[in-house]
Design a protein around this motif. Structure first.
Motif, mmCIF file in Angstrom:
data_model
loop_
_atom_site.group_PDB
_atom_site.id
_atom_site.type_symbol
_atom_site.label_atom_id
_atom_site.label_comp_id
_atom_site.label_asym_id
_atom_site.label_seq_id
_atom_site.Cartn_x
_atom_site.Cartn_y
_atom_site.Cartn_z
ATOM 1 N N SER A 228 0.841 -1.215 0.000
ATOM 2 C CA SER A 228 0.000 0.000 0.000
ATOM 3 C C SER A 228 0.867 1.253 0.000
ATOM 4 O O SER A 228 0.541 2.247 -0.691
ATOM 5 N N GLN A 229 1.991 1.252 0.715
ATOM 6 C CA GLN A 229 2.859 2.416 0.748
ATOM 7 C C GLN A 229 3.532 2.646 -0.606
ATOM 8 O O GLN A 229 3.674 3.802 -1.050
ATOM 9 N N LEU B 66 -11.774 9.119 4.426
ATOM 10 C CA LEU B 66 -10.769 8.079 4.624
ATOM 11 C C LEU B 66 -9.625 8.301 3.659
ATOM 12 O O LEU B 66 -9.825 8.529 2.459
ATOM 13 N N GLY B 67 -8.400 8.225 4.171
ATOM 14 C CA GLY B 67 -7.233 8.417 3.333
ATOM 15 C C GLY B 67 -6.949 7.206 2.450
ATOM 16 O O GLY B 67 -7.287 6.058 2.794
ATOM 17 N N LEU B 68 -6.290 7.461 1.302
ATOM 18 C CA LEU B 68 -5.999 6.379 0.359
ATOM 19 C C LEU B 68 -5.063 5.340 0.973
ATOM 20 O O LEU B 68 -5.239 4.136 0.773
ATOM 21 N N SER B 69 -4.085 5.805 1.739
ATOM 22 C CA SER B 69 -3.118 4.880 2.330
ATOM 23 C C SER B 69 -3.798 3.886 3.267
ATOM 24 O O SER B 69 -3.582 2.670 3.179
ATOM 25 N N VAL B 70 -4.672 4.415 4.144
ATOM 26 C CA VAL B 70 -5.380 3.542 5.083
ATOM 27 C C VAL B 70 -6.375 2.667 4.339
ATOM 28 O O VAL B 70 -6.503 1.462 4.603
ATOM 29 N N ALA C 260 3.926 6.039 -5.097
ATOM 30 C CA ALA C 260 4.073 6.151 -6.549
ATOM 31 C C ALA C 260 3.042 7.119 -7.115
ATOM 32 O O ALA C 260 3.337 7.925 -8.018
ATOM 33 N N ILE C 261 1.826 7.070 -6.599
ATOM 34 C CA ILE C 261 0.778 8.000 -7.030
ATOM 35 C C ILE C 261 1.143 9.431 -6.655
ATOM 36 O O ILE C 261 0.858 10.384 -7.390
ATOM 37 N N ASP C 262 1.813 9.597 -5.495
ATOM 38 C CA ASP C 262 2.225 10.928 -5.055
ATOM 39 C C ASP C 262 3.383 11.481 -5.875
ATOM 40 O O ASP C 262 3.776 12.649 -5.705
ATOM 41 N N GLY C 263 3.965 10.669 -6.755
ATOM 42 C CA GLY C 263 4.992 11.158 -7.665
ATOM 43 C C GLY C 263 6.413 10.862 -7.251
ATOM 44 O O GLY C 263 7.346 11.433 -7.829
ATOM 45 N N GLN C 264 6.642 9.973 -6.277
ATOM 46 C CA GLN C 264 8.009 9.639 -5.908
ATOM 47 C C GLN C 264 8.692 8.871 -7.031
ATOM 48 O O GLN C 264 8.058 8.092 -7.742
ATOM 49 N N SER C 265 9.996 9.086 -7.181
ATOM 50 C CA SER C 265 10.750 8.411 -8.237
ATOM 51 C C SER C 265 11.056 6.970 -7.855
ATOM 52 O O SER C 265 10.889 6.558 -6.697
ATOM 53 N N LEU C 266 11.515 6.218 -8.873
ATOM 54 C CA LEU C 266 11.822 4.808 -8.641
ATOM 55 C C LEU C 266 12.956 4.653 -7.627
ATOM 56 O O LEU C 266 12.920 3.730 -6.792
ATOM 57 N N SER C 267 13.947 5.528 -7.703
ATOM 58 C CA SER C 267 15.052 5.427 -6.753
ATOM 59 C C SER C 267 14.580 5.665 -5.330
ATOM 60 O O SER C 267 15.083 5.051 -4.382
#
Length: 548
Positions: free
Chosen positions: A41-42, A271-275, A47-54
């Motif tokens: 889930s994290q 409700l948050g997406l992560s939860v 990834a949806i929040d835009g973090q890079s692969l590294s």
């Protein structure tokens, strides 16, 4: 049998270690389930929040590690369950054999020997599925389901409430389906016993059936029972498939209820997406172990049915104080006069013989005679501890207690040879702690069977010997035991029934020399006049002596 019968832990110590290992593995698997849902889930949310692969690589590596750990735990669980099943089956078989020995021929005479063999053979083999599939799922359910529900509750209590409210539906359906399965499974097990018994009876009496032209009819009977067993097996499979479908449907609907609740709250922003994603990944895991328990129960039903029969045998032996049975008591009685005082024997509530008083002196040869059915063989079985008796038995002034004194003080040969496939030497020295060829040759000589070579190979049930030869080899086995274990008493039941006059005379001479040289008390049950004439004394049992 209950989902986990407490008797299993008492009769098979290996089951305890298996359950402890299963609990530890189940706890580790539950941790992997929660960590997998969390890391996945994290990764998705980040990834949806835009973090890079590294930036995601550490989280992905942790997720891969959890996957590898979970796969390793599944392998360890499989190995543990397989080895646990083998150990438990071995211990149960040993206990069953010891129990049957303790209960004796009197108990076996009231039961179907083929049925007992089926239970201890293929019946216990069916416990493989019970241990490798059913019990691991049962343990995992007891550990994983509460923990997963608790984790969901800590993250989102409305979803946990939905799981708790829908979760009991599965056990309700499991109970209803289990009742139906138990009925058809027991009927299938009875048919398997019937089929085994019928087949063994036909094989044993094939020559007679062919002689009287009845073999074809028996073949038709076996064909009929086989067809009934096939039909019943298909019924069991039908119930199993139906139950699997019902459990899958119920659990899917229960998960759908949680998913709808989570989806609606994700839309309105409460409700948050992560939860929400974490809860959606965990919700099926709360239902999966319980659903698998219901599915695997059907696969293990054969083993469960067989285990019930095994426990009945062991319970019966426990009532006879099987735990006190000692194969070779260190303080067993030595040679001396065997005295029966007020001796009586019965099968269950049915008295067979007694009370009688008798005395067998050291080095004497006593013949027990009487009409068929008067209780001669029952007296022998009672002396061996196979049949309960009243009164007192003493040897050399010391009391003989069934199941406590042991049986090294007595050697015995029954009416049936009971030979096994193998060499004559292996049959004569059967049960020997250190087989001795010279002693076996001497025993054959005493039994008037010295012309039979020790290395001669026999087939099943002693095939390759005549009836008289087989009888003398079985007598030699009893003599070998008496010589090796320094038994004080040697009992032979109809030892010359299949012998000609010359062989009978040689046997009597050999036995008399043995009893005189070894100060051995010799007791022979016989209908043969030659044996009775050769005896020092005769104990004649008459129907009038059969008092209750």
């Amino acid at each position: 049998m209950k989902p986990l019968d407490p008797r299993l832990l008492g009769y098979a110590r290996a089951a305890r270690a298996f359950l402890m290992a299963g609990a530890l593995i189940g706890l580790a698997q539950t941790a992997c389930i929660v960590l997998f849902a969390w890391f996945l889930s994290q990764v998705i949310v980040r990834a949806i929040d835009g973090q890079s692969l590294s930036e995601l690589m550490p989280m992905i590596a942790a997720l891969a590690g959890v996957v590898v750990a979970r796969a390793a735990l599944l392998w360890i669980a499989e190995v543990t369950s397989t080895r646990g099943a083998a150990r438990v089956k071995s211990q149960l078989r040993s206990r069953v054999l010891a129990a049957i020995t303790q209960l004796g021929p009197g108990w076996m005479a009231e039961r179907n020997a083929t049925s007992v063999a089926t239970v201890t053979g293929p019946g216990l083999d069916a416990l493989d599925t019970y241990f490798s599939r059913y019990l691991p799922q049962l343990i995992l359910t007891a550990i994983a389901t509460p923990i997963v529900v608790l984790v969901i509750f800590l993250e989102d209590w409305p979803s946990a409430l939905g799981v708790v409210l829908t979760l009991p539906i599965i056990p309700v359906f499991m109970i209803l389906i289990g009742w139906a399965t138990q009925t058809v499974q027991k009927k299938q097990w009875r048919l398997l016993n019937t089929l085994s018994t019928s087949f063994l009876d036909v094989v044993g009496g094939l020559a007679t059936l062919t002689l009287f032209g009845r073999a074809a009819r028996q073949a038709e009977r076996i064909r009929s029972v086989t067809e009934q067993y096939r039909v019943q097996t298909m019924k069991v499979l039908r119930v199993s498939f139906l139950s699997g479908f019902v459990l899958e449907l119920v659990s899917s609907l229960a998960v759908a209820v949680v998913a709808v609740s989570v989806g609606l709250r994700l839309i309105d922003g409460s409700l948050g997406l992560s939860v929400g994603l974490f809860v959606l990944l965990l919700a099926p895991e709360a239902f999966l172990p319980l659903r698998q328990v219901g599915t695997q129960f059907h696969a293990a039903a054969d083993g469960v049915a067989a285990a019930d029969d095994v426990f009945e045998i062991l319970d019966a032996a426990s009532a006879e104080q099987a735990e006190t049975m000692v194969e070779s008591a260190p303080d067993r009685p030595s040679a001396g006069t065997l005295v029966l005082t007020g001796f009586g024997a019965a099968y269950g509530e049915r008295p067979v013989i007694g009370p009688i008083d008798a005395e067998f002196s050291t080095g004497s040869f006593t013949a027990i005679t009487g009409p068929s059915g008067v209780g001669k063989s029952t007296l022998v079985a009672a002396l061996l501890g196979f049949v309960g008796h009243t009164g007192v038995v003493t040897l050399g002034g010391r009391t003989i207690e069934a199941g406590v004194t042991g049986r090294d003080w007595i050697s015995w040969c029954g009416q049936r040879p009971g030979l096994l496939a193998g060499s004559v030497f292996e049959n004569v020295a059967l049960g020997s702690r250190a087989p001795d060829r010279a002693l076996a040759a001497r025993a054959l000589g005493v039994a008037a069977a010295d012309e039979i070579e020790l290395d001669r190979m026999l087939g099943v049930a002693g095939a390759g010997l005549s009836g008289g030869q087989a009888q003398r080899v079985s007598i030699a086995r009893a003599v070998y035991r008496a010589l090796e274990r320094h038994s004080a008493v040697l009992v032979l039941d109809e030892p010359s029934s299949a012998l000609d006059e010359l062989s009978e005379s040689r046997l009597i001479d050999g036995l008399r020399r043995l009893s005189e040289s070894r100060t051995l008390t010799l007791i022979v049950v016989t209908h043969r006049e030659a044996v009775a004439r050769a005896a020092d004394s005769i104990l004649s049992l008459e129907p009038a002596a059969m008092a209750a």
